[in-house]
Design a protein around this motif. Structure first.
Motif, short mmCIF file in Angstrom:
data_model
loop_
_atom_site.label_atom_id
_atom_site.label_comp_id
_atom_site.label_asym_id
_atom_site.label_seq_id
_atom_site.Cartn_x
_atom_site.Cartn_y
_atom_site.Cartn_z
N ARG A 14 66.40 3.74 13.38
CA ARG A 14 65.97 5.11 13.60
C ARG A 14 67.10 5.92 14.25
NH1 ARG A 14 63.44 5.10 10.16
NH2 ARG A 14 61.22 5.20 9.83
N PRO A 15 67.44 7.09 13.71
CA PRO A 15 68.55 7.87 14.24
C PRO A 15 68.21 8.51 15.58
CG PRO A 15 67.43 9.08 12.51
CD PRO A 15 66.82 7.70 12.53
N GLU A 123 59.69 11.53 7.08
CA GLU A 123 59.62 12.21 5.79
C GLU A 123 60.99 12.77 5.39
OE1 GLU A 123 57.07 15.78 3.59
OE2 GLU A 123 56.31 14.84 5.43
N LEU A 124 61.72 13.32 6.35
CA LEU A 124 63.05 13.84 6.06
C LEU A 124 63.96 12.74 5.55
CD1 LEU A 124 65.17 16.46 7.79
CD2 LEU A 124 66.09 14.16 7.84
N LEU A 125 63.89 11.56 6.17
CA LEU A 125 64.74 10.45 5.76
C LEU A 125 64.30 9.90 4.40
CD1 LEU A 125 65.04 8.57 9.17
CD2 LEU A 125 66.74 10.07 8.10
N GLU A 126 62.99 9.79 4.19
CA GLU A 126 62.49 9.25 2.93
C GLU A 126 62.82 10.16 1.75
OE1 GLU A 126 58.35 8.70 3.59
OE2 GLU A 126 58.61 7.04 5.01
N LEU A 131 66.92 19.54 5.76
CA LEU A 131 66.02 20.34 6.59
C LEU A 131 64.60 20.16 6.10
CD1 LEU A 131 65.02 22.62 8.47
CD2 LEU A 131 65.84 24.27 6.79
N LEU A 132 63.72 19.87 7.03
CA LEU A 132 62.29 19.78 6.73
C LEU A 132 61.58 20.84 7.55
CD1 LEU A 132 60.05 18.36 5.16
CD2 LEU A 132 59.79 16.77 7.08
N GLN A 133 60.99 21.81 6.87
CA GLN A 133 60.35 22.97 7.50
C GLN A 133 58.86 22.70 7.66
OE1 GLN A 133 61.37 26.48 8.22
NE2 GLN A 133 59.31 26.45 9.05
N GLY A 134 58.31 23.02 8.83
CA GLY A 134 56.88 22.90 9.03
C GLY A 134 56.12 24.02 8.34
N TRP A 135 54.92 23.71 7.89
CA TRP A 135 54.05 24.69 7.23
C TRP A 135 52.71 24.70 7.95
CZ3 TRP A 135 51.65 23.90 1.69
CH2 TRP A 135 50.82 24.99 1.39
N ARG A 136 52.44 25.80 8.66
CA ARG A 136 51.18 25.95 9.39
C ARG A 136 50.10 26.43 8.42
NH1 ARG A 136 53.78 30.09 13.53
NH2 ARG A 136 54.50 30.79 11.48
N ARG A 137 49.60 25.52 7.62
CA ARG A 137 48.65 25.91 6.58
C ARG A 137 47.35 26.43 7.18
NH1 ARG A 137 47.76 22.47 1.04
NH2 ARG A 137 46.73 24.13 -0.15
N ARG A 205 67.69 20.27 -1.06
CA ARG A 205 67.64 19.40 0.11
C ARG A 205 66.91 20.06 1.27
NH1 ARG A 205 70.63 14.93 -0.02
NH2 ARG A 205 70.88 14.89 2.25
N ILE A 206 66.16 21.11 0.96
CA ILE A 206 65.31 21.78 1.95
C ILE A 206 63.86 21.62 1.51
CG2 ILE A 206 64.71 23.99 3.02
CD1 ILE A 206 67.58 24.89 2.51
N GLY A 207 63.05 21.03 2.35
CA GLY A 207 61.65 20.79 2.00
C GLY A 207 60.71 21.31 3.07
#
Length: 340
Positions: A14-15, A123-126, A131-137, A205-207
């Protein structure tokens, strides 16, 4: 010990992780926020640190952070800015100080859940993202003042920039440090971080991923309906810098050439009317329009040349810092929490 990213991983690979939280006038949220972060990262199987940036608060937020840091340990680092520089500058100060291979950000108002961070790291590593952006659904905010303006802004930003995300305004994000440290944040650019990141890495590479969101418990929101108008202005600036940031002469020069061509065509027509047809052109509105276009053309062309000179001077200077730190924890004494 320097503040550059370090490779410090647990046995399972783990980084190392730096959590950056900008705070302004959030004295009542300091202790619960630190407690929530420690609880949320208790099972993180890698070294992590928490960096809290006090953005010139006047309610004692900085002093409370320092008190909590003394009780918590060296893995909680505090940075206090000399005055209120804004959330973007506070984030930049945190990024500059971060030592982790990954950097996570969230607001200091307890509306984001730090427990989402370990899952987002996985999830970012997988997904091999930068960049992994949060989504406040299921966003717990006022419909008229926050939700509707935010939805309009998100659609507009995605349409203009080509980076389509559901929730640009969510501060809960996870980055690769090597990527976000290539981005220099200015003004109020924190709203457009995914757009700026797309300038240094592929948009693929942005999710984004769904995250929890809770209603504010303490303090008051620092945002209002006026933010919508600022977003539009910032969007124009973001579009310009992304497309023409390194070549502004092309932007101003294109407009100058267009105006010059239109003015030249009008002048050519007037010359034919004057010398071939023998008509008087001194009182024709077209003459004044043509003169105005030609003068404007020269102004845009010279502006383009000057902007190119300024751009080259800026990049040659290597200047990145746009905030001033009043005090921060000693980097040499800073430590890591070794996680689970």
């Amino acid at each position: 010990m320097t503040t550059s990213a370090v490779t410090h991983s647990a046995a399972d690979g783990r980084p190392s992780l730096s959590v950056v939280i900008p705070m302004y006038q959030e004295i009542d949220n300091v202790e619960p926020m630190v407690a929530r972060v420690r609880q949320g990262l208790a099972e993180y199987r890698g070294p992590w640190e928490l960096i809290c940036v006090d953005d010139g608060s006047r309610d004692g937020t900085g002093e409370r952070l320092s008190e909590v840091a003394e009780r918590t340990g060296p893995h909680l680092r505090v940075i206090r800015l000399r005055r209120n520089f804004g959330q973007t500058a506070a984030m930049q100060a945190g990024f500059d100080a971060a030592r982790g291979e990954l950097i996570a950000t969230l607001d200091g108002d307890l509306q984001n859940d730090p427990a989402d961070i370990p899952r987002m790291v996985d999830e970012l590593l997988e997904r091999d993202l930068d960049l992994l952006q949060g989504w406040r659904r299921r966003r717990q905010d006022d419909l008229v003042m926050r939700k509707i303006p935010s939805r309009i802004a998100n659609k507009l930003i995605g349409k203009v920039t080509g980076v389509a995300l559901h929730d640009y305004g969510c501060s809960l994000k996870v980055y690769r440090a090597e990527v976000i440290k290539e981005v220099t944040l200015l003004g109020e650019m924190h709203r457009f971080i995914p757009v700026w990141v797309a300038g240094v890495t592929a948009p693929q590479r942005i999710g984004e991923t769904e995250v929890a969101h809770q209603a504010r418990q303490f303090g008051v929101s620092k945002y209002g309906i006026s933010r919508t108008f600022r977003v539009v202005l910032d969007l124009i600036a973001a579009f310009f810098f992304l497309r023409f940031g390194s070549r502004p002469g092309h932007f101003f020069g294109s407009i100058g050439i267009l105006f010059g061509l239109l003015g030249g065509l009008m002048m050519t027509h007037l010359l034919v009317v004057k010398f071939v047809l023998g008509e008087n052109i001194g009182d024709r509105p077209l003459l004044f329009v043509a003169i105005l276009l030609l003068v404007t053309s020269v102004q845009f062309l010279t502006t383009g040349v000057l902007s190119e000179l300024l751009t080259r001077t800026f990049y040659a200077s290597g200047e990145r810092t746009h905030h001033r730190i009043r005090w921060q924890s000693d980097p040499d004494a800073a430590g890591w929490s070794e996680g689970a």
